[in-house]
Write a protein that holds these residues in place. Structure first.
Motif, short mmCIF file in Angstrom:
data_model
loop_
_atom_site.label_atom_id
_atom_site.label_comp_id
_atom_site.label_asym_id
_atom_site.label_seq_id
_atom_site.Cartn_x
_atom_site.Cartn_y
_atom_site.Cartn_z
N PRO A 1 -38.22 122.92 26.42
CA PRO A 1 -37.39 122.04 25.59
C PRO A 1 -36.15 122.74 25.02
O PRO A 1 -35.11 122.10 24.86
CB PRO A 1 -38.34 121.61 24.48
N ALA A 2 -36.24 124.03 24.71
CA ALA A 2 -35.08 124.73 24.15
C ALA A 2 -33.92 124.73 25.14
O ALA A 2 -32.76 124.58 24.76
CB ALA A 2 -35.46 126.15 23.76
N SER A 3 -34.21 124.88 26.42
CA SER A 3 -33.14 124.86 27.41
C SER A 3 -32.59 123.45 27.62
O SER A 3 -31.50 123.27 28.13
CB SER A 3 -33.62 125.45 28.74
N ASP A 4 -33.35 122.45 27.20
CA ASP A 4 -32.91 121.05 27.31
C ASP A 4 -32.20 120.58 26.04
O ASP A 4 -31.91 119.40 25.90
CB ASP A 4 -34.10 120.14 27.58
N GLY A 5 -31.96 121.49 25.08
CA GLY A 5 -31.28 121.12 23.84
C GLY A 5 -32.21 120.57 22.78
O GLY A 5 -31.78 119.89 21.86
N VAL A 6 -33.51 120.86 22.90
CA VAL A 6 -34.49 120.41 21.91
C VAL A 6 -35.09 121.63 21.24
O VAL A 6 -35.61 122.53 21.90
CB VAL A 6 -35.61 119.57 22.58
N ILE A 7 -35.00 121.68 19.92
CA ILE A 7 -35.59 122.77 19.15
C ILE A 7 -36.88 122.24 18.53
O ILE A 7 -36.87 121.23 17.83
CB ILE A 7 -34.63 123.25 18.04
N VAL A 8 -37.98 122.92 18.81
CA VAL A 8 -39.28 122.45 18.34
C VAL A 8 -39.73 123.28 17.15
O VAL A 8 -39.81 124.50 17.22
CB VAL A 8 -40.34 122.53 19.47
N ILE A 9 -40.00 122.59 16.04
CA ILE A 9 -40.56 123.22 14.85
C ILE A 9 -41.99 122.73 14.73
O ILE A 9 -42.25 121.52 14.74
CB ILE A 9 -39.75 122.84 13.59
N ARG B 1 -26.49 125.39 11.08
CA ARG B 1 -26.08 126.30 12.16
C ARG B 1 -26.22 125.63 13.52
O ARG B 1 -25.35 125.74 14.38
CB ARG B 1 -26.92 127.57 12.10
N LEU B 2 -27.33 124.93 13.73
CA LEU B 2 -27.54 124.24 15.01
C LEU B 2 -26.47 123.16 15.21
O LEU B 2 -25.97 122.98 16.32
CB LEU B 2 -28.93 123.61 15.06
N ASN B 3 -26.10 122.49 14.14
CA ASN B 3 -25.07 121.44 14.23
C ASN B 3 -23.71 122.05 14.60
O ASN B 3 -22.96 121.46 15.37
CB ASN B 3 -24.98 120.68 12.92
N ARG B 4 -23.41 123.24 14.06
CA ARG B 4 -22.16 123.91 14.42
C ARG B 4 -22.17 124.37 15.87
O ARG B 4 -21.18 124.28 16.58
CB ARG B 4 -21.91 125.13 13.52
N LEU B 5 -23.31 124.90 16.34
CA LEU B 5 -23.40 125.43 17.70
C LEU B 5 -23.39 124.32 18.75
O LEU B 5 -22.74 124.44 19.78
CB LEU B 5 -24.66 126.29 17.86
N ASP C 1 -25.24 118.06 19.69
CA ASP C 1 -26.16 117.22 20.46
C ASP C 1 -27.59 117.74 20.45
O ASP C 1 -28.47 117.15 21.09
CB ASP C 1 -25.68 117.09 21.91
N THR C 2 -27.84 118.83 19.74
CA THR C 2 -29.19 119.39 19.65
C THR C 2 -30.12 118.39 18.99
O THR C 2 -29.75 117.69 18.06
CB THR C 2 -29.18 120.70 18.83
N ARG C 3 -31.33 118.32 19.51
CA ARG C 3 -32.37 117.47 18.93
C ARG C 3 -33.42 118.37 18.29
O ARG C 3 -33.75 119.42 18.83
CB ARG C 3 -33.03 116.60 19.99
N SER D 1 -29.01 116.27 7.60
CA SER D 1 -28.45 116.67 8.89
C SER D 1 -28.07 115.45 9.73
O SER D 1 -28.71 114.41 9.66
CB SER D 1 -29.46 117.52 9.66
N SER D 2 -27.03 115.63 10.54
CA SER D 2 -26.66 114.57 11.48
C SER D 2 -27.38 114.72 12.82
O SER D 2 -27.22 113.89 13.71
CB SER D 2 -25.14 114.59 11.71
N LEU D 3 -28.18 115.78 12.96
CA LEU D 3 -28.94 115.98 14.20
C LEU D 3 -30.08 114.97 14.28
O LEU D 3 -30.63 114.55 13.27
CB LEU D 3 -29.51 117.40 14.25
N ASP D 4 -30.42 114.59 15.51
CA ASP D 4 -31.56 113.70 15.72
C ASP D 4 -32.85 114.47 15.51
O ASP D 4 -33.00 115.60 15.98
CB ASP D 4 -31.53 113.12 17.13
#
Length: 119
Positions: free
Chosen positions: A38-46, A72-76, A79-81, A105-108
């Motif tokens: 998922p990280a390579s697909d733009g999804v960060i899993v917590i 930080r994720l939003n700046r980088l 489109d990160t989820r 956050s504006s991230l999904d």
């Protein structure tokens, strides 16, 4: 030219042993690969544990770190989820206490329910 019976058997055992070793290695690595994909697909899993503890990339993180992480994720990559993966025993109240950290956050943000709860 054919090999003697003993050499053919030895070669057959070697090939079978190699196939079993490769299969066992694949069974060990496949779940790890799937968790990292998922990280390579733009999804960060917590991951949210039953005791309320959070883990990101198998490292514990504090709730107070979430706003800075999201910024930080939003700046980088805007489109990160974010996917919050819940352990089966997490009380819903713990989840509700965590949600305000993601509101700014504006991230999904997705909630991934435990496998036992999906069926």
């Amino acid at each position: 030219m054919t090999l003697p019976l003993a050499q053919r058997r030895a070669l057959g055992y070697s090939v079978a042993s190699l196939c079993l070793t490769l299969g066992a290695t694949a069974m060990l690595l496949l779940p790890q690969w799937q968790q990292q994909r998922p990280a390579s697909d733009g999804v960060i899993v917590i991951h949210l544990a039953a005791d309320g503890g959070l883990r990101l990339w198998n490292q514990p993180i504090e709730r107070s770190m979430i706003p800075a992480l999201l910024a930080r994720l939003n700046r980088l990559d805007p489109d990160t989820r974010i996917r919050v993966s819940l352990a089966p025993q997490v009380p819903w109240g713990v989840v509700q206490d965590l949600i305000p950290f993601f509101d700014s956050s504006s991230l999904d943000v997705d909630l991934q329910l435990p496998a036992a709860a999906r069926s």
